[in-house]
Enzyme design. Structure first.
Site, PDB file in Angstrom:
ATOM      1  N   LYS A   1       0.837  -1.200   0.000  1.00 25.46           N
ATOM      2  CA  LYS A   1       0.000   0.000   0.000  1.00 25.46           C
ATOM      3  C   LYS A   1       0.873   1.253   0.000  1.00 25.46           C
ATOM      4  O   LYS A   1       0.612   2.215  -0.733  1.00 25.46           O
ATOM      5  CB  LYS A   1      -0.948  -0.025   1.213  1.00 25.46           C
ATOM      6  CG  LYS A   1      -2.030  -1.092   1.074  1.00 25.46           C
ATOM      7  CD  LYS A   1      -2.840  -1.337   2.347  1.00 25.46           C
ATOM      8  CE  LYS A   1      -3.811  -2.502   2.106  1.00 25.46           C
ATOM      9  NZ  LYS A   1      -4.606  -2.868   3.297  1.00 25.46           N
TER      10      LYS A   1
ATOM     11  N   ASP B   1     -10.917   2.523   4.107  1.00 25.92           N
ATOM     12  CA  ASP B   1     -11.162   1.079   3.989  1.00 25.92           C
ATOM     13  C   ASP B   1     -12.658   0.783   3.849  1.00 25.92           C
ATOM     14  O   ASP B   1     -13.036  -0.331   3.482  1.00 25.92           O
ATOM     15  CB  ASP B   1     -10.658   0.359   5.249  1.00 25.92           C
ATOM     16  CG  ASP B   1      -9.372  -0.404   5.008  1.00 25.92           C
ATOM     17  OD1 ASP B   1      -9.123  -0.786   3.851  1.00 25.92           O
ATOM     18  OD2 ASP B   1      -8.638  -0.631   5.985  1.00 25.92           O
TER      19      ASP B   1
ATOM     20  N   GLN C   1      -4.566  -1.997   9.575  1.00 26.49           N
ATOM     21  CA  GLN C   1      -4.533  -3.306   8.922  1.00 26.49           C
ATOM     22  C   GLN C   1      -5.095  -4.377   9.865  1.00 26.49           C
ATOM     23  O   GLN C   1      -4.740  -4.444  11.040  1.00 26.49           O
ATOM     24  CB  GLN C   1      -3.085  -3.639   8.518  1.00 26.49           C
ATOM     25  CG  GLN C   1      -2.947  -4.892   7.667  1.00 26.49           C
ATOM     26  CD  GLN C   1      -3.565  -4.767   6.262  1.00 26.49           C
ATOM     27  OE1 GLN C   1      -3.658  -3.670   5.721  1.00 26.49           O
ATOM     28  NE2 GLN C   1      -3.981  -5.879   5.692  1.00 26.49           N
TER      29      GLN C   1
HETATM   30  N1  GUN Z   1      -6.967  -7.281   6.057  1.00 25.45           N
HETATM   31  C1  GUN Z   1      -7.296  -7.969   4.939  1.00 25.45           C
HETATM   32  N2  GUN Z   1      -7.764  -7.131   3.988  1.00 25.45           N
HETATM   33  C2  GUN Z   1      -7.738  -5.894   4.522  1.00 25.45           C
HETATM   34  C3  GUN Z   1      -8.101  -4.614   4.009  1.00 25.45           C
HETATM   35  O1  GUN Z   1      -8.569  -4.439   2.882  1.00 25.45           O
HETATM   36  N3  GUN Z   1      -7.893  -3.569   4.867  1.00 25.45           N
HETATM   37  C4  GUN Z   1      -7.407  -3.733   6.125  1.00 25.45           C
HETATM   38  N4  GUN Z   1      -7.274  -2.650   6.893  1.00 25.45           N
HETATM   39  N5  GUN Z   1      -7.071  -4.905   6.624  1.00 25.45           N
HETATM   40  C5  GUN Z   1      -7.223  -5.981   5.824  1.00 25.45           C
END
Ligand code: GUN
Length: 292
Positions: free
Chosen positions: A52, A119, A96
């Protein structure tokens, strides 16, 4: 069979975003700033968060990675979230998941300012999604719809089976595919661990979306000829042929399912890069919405 190349589609999106950022720079406008919070050292999470940050760098966004030890207290994490909520320089942030067991994920999600929730996990954004109101859509479901759209796949009127009802993929995706929108209008069956006659249901599907985290779960005998198959699984399985000792495995038995499909996503290089591209789209939008 056509491969749905998430890597190439995501690269095209990043290029578009880069041009938007370059234009903003020319006009002397603010550049989006995304913050990613990672707690602990889970290998998968570390890889995703780094990807990211790398995407931000490529596009020209500002980015900050905040990496806490596994034993950070819930309160300390909440305090950081409140600080980011107030910081006008930060356009969006993510925490995350999964988080360590001593931290309540719902409490953390609820603390995030919905206007910076890129998100799309906050109940306010999920509620807006249900009602088809503008808000932030969860990155993985949004990425899947964008991948189909950009590859000319029509969803209207199709029978779709989603396998897995997680809060971040299966559940929101089932709603987004059902909505009366250009990337929706499917008839959706959301299946899960208590579903009866799963194979029968999947065999009936024009679009199959596998999001349960069980490597190779969807086998060739479950998929009808000409189906569109989207694989959200990314499980690390031991693989001695790889230097790092593991390989990423999807929820679909790709080798045997692919020949039957009209379209199928690979793992890696399918849904994963699209999730990151969606997060970038949400971050740019977050900034534009708050600053006009
Ligand atoms: N864990 C798995 N996929 C995601 C996501 O798209 N965002 C976040 N914050 N955690 C995740």
């Amino acid at each position: 069979m056509k491969l749905l190349d998430g890597k190439a589609t995501a690269a095209a999106i990043r290029e578009e975003l880069k041009q938007a950022v370059d234009q903003r720079k020319k006009e002397g406008k603010k550049i989006p700033h995304l913050v990613a919070i990672l707690v602990g050292n889970d290998g998968g999470s570390l890889t995703y968060v780094n990807a990211k940050v790398k995407a931000c760098e490529e596009i020209g966004f500002e980015s900050t990675l905040i990496h806490y030890d596994e034993d950070i207290s819930e309160q300390e994490l909440l305090n950081k979230i409140l600080e980011l909520n107030e910081d006008d320089n930060i356009d969006g942030f993510i925490v995350q998941l999964p988080l360590p067991k001593h931290i309540d994920e719902l409490k953390i999600t609820l603390a995030i300012n919905p206007l910076k929730d890129v998100d799309g996990f906050h109940p306010e954004n999920l509620g807006k999604m249900m009602l088809n109101l503008p808000g932030f859509l969860p990155a993985t479901p949004a990425g899947i719809l964008e991948l189909m759209k950009r590859n000319g796949i029509e969803t209207e009127g199709k029978d779709c089976v989603v396998i897995g009802r997680s809060n971040i993929v299966g559940m929101p995706l089932s709603v987004m595919l059902s909505r009366n929108t250009p990337t929706g209008n499917c008839t959706v069956t959301l299946t899960h661990s208590r579903t009866k006659k799963l194979k029968e249901k999947v065999l009936n599907a024009d679009i199959v979306i596998a999001a349960i985290g069980k490597p190779g779960f969807v086998t060739a005998d479950m998929v009808k000829e000409g189906a569109i198959v989207i694989d959200v699984g990314t499980t690390r399985v031991p693989d001695s042929s790889k230097k790092r000792g593991w390989a990423l495995k999807g929820d679909v038995d790709f080798e045997n399912v692919a020949p039957k499909c009209a379209y199928i996503t690979p793992v890696p290089g399918g849904v994963g890069p699209m999730t990151i591209a969606s997060l970038m789209i949400n971050t740019l939008r977050s900034m534009e919405l708050r600053r006009k």
